[in-house]
Scaffold this motif. Structure first.
Motif, mmCIF file in Angstrom:
data_model
loop_
_atom_site.group_PDB
_atom_site.id
_atom_site.type_symbol
_atom_site.label_atom_id
_atom_site.label_comp_id
_atom_site.label_asym_id
_atom_site.label_seq_id
_atom_site.Cartn_x
_atom_site.Cartn_y
_atom_site.Cartn_z
ATOM 1 N N ASP A 120 44.532 33.163 39.481
ATOM 2 C CA ASP A 120 44.258 34.554 39.835
ATOM 3 C C ASP A 120 44.194 35.477 38.623
ATOM 4 O OD1 ASP A 120 44.473 34.672 42.952
ATOM 5 O OD2 ASP A 120 46.122 33.411 42.307
ATOM 6 N N ARG A 131 32.041 32.857 37.982
ATOM 7 C CA ARG A 131 32.954 33.816 38.610
ATOM 8 C C ARG A 131 33.634 34.699 37.580
ATOM 9 N NH1 ARG A 131 37.350 31.766 40.562
ATOM 10 N NH2 ARG A 131 37.735 33.374 42.128
ATOM 11 N N PHE A 138 40.954 38.332 48.647
ATOM 12 C CA PHE A 138 40.121 37.979 47.496
ATOM 13 C C PHE A 138 39.327 36.710 47.785
ATOM 14 C CE2 PHE A 138 42.809 40.739 44.766
ATOM 15 C CZ PHE A 138 41.803 41.372 44.055
ATOM 16 N N GLU A 147 35.055 37.427 48.718
ATOM 17 C CA GLU A 147 34.314 37.345 47.449
ATOM 18 C C GLU A 147 32.809 37.328 47.653
ATOM 19 O OE1 GLU A 147 34.300 34.739 43.305
ATOM 20 O OE2 GLU A 147 35.404 34.013 45.049
ATOM 21 N N GLU A 148 32.331 36.605 48.649
ATOM 22 C CA GLU A 148 30.895 36.496 48.866
ATOM 23 C C GLU A 148 30.436 37.227 50.131
ATOM 24 O OE1 GLU A 148 29.604 32.458 48.511
ATOM 25 O OE2 GLU A 148 30.744 32.129 46.671
#
Length: 261
Positions: free
Chosen positions: A124, A152, A215, A219-220
């Motif tokens: 993280d 990423r 998270f 994310e997508e």
């Protein structure tokens, strides 16, 4: 810790709700089958441990992890279905960190190459030593992998530069590029990572778990859908004892006492 007393390539110690996992596979913490199986077990156990709120992952010696143990390649290639089984285990060793409900801080003490680079990037938060570096050397050995994880953390141009050239990106560069959150002398590395972990450990545990879940899931997602999901998490947290305790402590100007429920 129960369930982790027979590890051979990893060490785990816990204090004040922070677990420190040290990769101890000399000389360079290369990742083989046993290493990956132990990594999966460690993060499954810590993820389910009520006393653990944050995990710090680091390496013993001069390397964080120099990547995959290439001496296994011949045996893998010689087995029927060998690469399928191998690839599944490799993915699982990374996924268990990303999917761990507790935040994971990578304290990158030295070289993080190939699979070692990916292992740092699936954490993280990255804290790096000044002499540490990340590098993806797959093109040097006729392999491919890690592109999606690199994308990423790096800009598209920097990700391609890193993958195509196998360039080493140093600790100060990683900090400048916003890949790492802190870059410190090696002797201060664990103190810095532990200080961040301790600060997280003092927050409402269920809220931190919900934040990490957000998270991973959003994310997508499109912005609208992601934010809507986060709002559902806040609504659910409002009914928990810890959230009520946090609000009461704020009103009463005292330190909250959380119970993880």
């Amino acid at each position: 810790m129960k369930g982790l007393d027979d590890l051979t390539l990893l060490r785990v110690r816990s204090a004040d709700h922070v677990a420190t996992v040290t990769m101890a596979a000399p000389p360079v913490n290369a990742q083989n089958r046993v290493f990956r199986e132990e990594m999966i077990r460690v993060f499954d156990v810590l993820g389910a441990d009520a006393d653990t709120r944050v995990i710090v992952l680091t390496g013993e010696g001069r390397a964080f992890s120099a990547g995959a143990d290439l001496t296994e390649r011949t045996a893998i290639a010689g087995e029927a279905g060998g690469y399928s089984r191998h690839n599944r285990l490799v993915r699982a060793a990374f996924d268990v960190i990303m999917e761990c409900p507790k935040p994971v801080i990578a304290a990158v003490n030295g070289a993080a190459i190939g699979a070692g680079c990916v292992m740092a990037l699936v954490c993280d938060i990255l804290v790096v030593a000044e002499e540490a570096f990340l590098s993806m050397t797959e093109v040097d050995y006729g392999m491919a992998g890690g592109v999606r994880h690199v994308l990423r953390a790096f800009s598209p141009s920097d990700a391609r530069l890193m993958i195509y050239t196998a360039r080493r990106i140093s600790g100060p560069e990683l900090y400048r590029m916003n890949v790492a959150s802190a870059c410190v002398p090696r002797e201060r590395l664990l103190d810095e990572a532990t200080a961040i972990a301790s600060k997280i450990a003092r927050k409402v545990p269920l809220a931190v778990v919900a934040a990490k879940r957000s998270f991973g899931l959003t994310e997508e997602m499109p912005l609208r859908d992601g934010y809507r999901y986060e709002q559902t998490q806040t609504a659910l947290l409002a009914e928990t004892e810890d959230t009520k305790e946090a609000l009461a402590a704020f009103r009463e100007k005292r330190t909250p006492v959380f119970k993880g429920r």
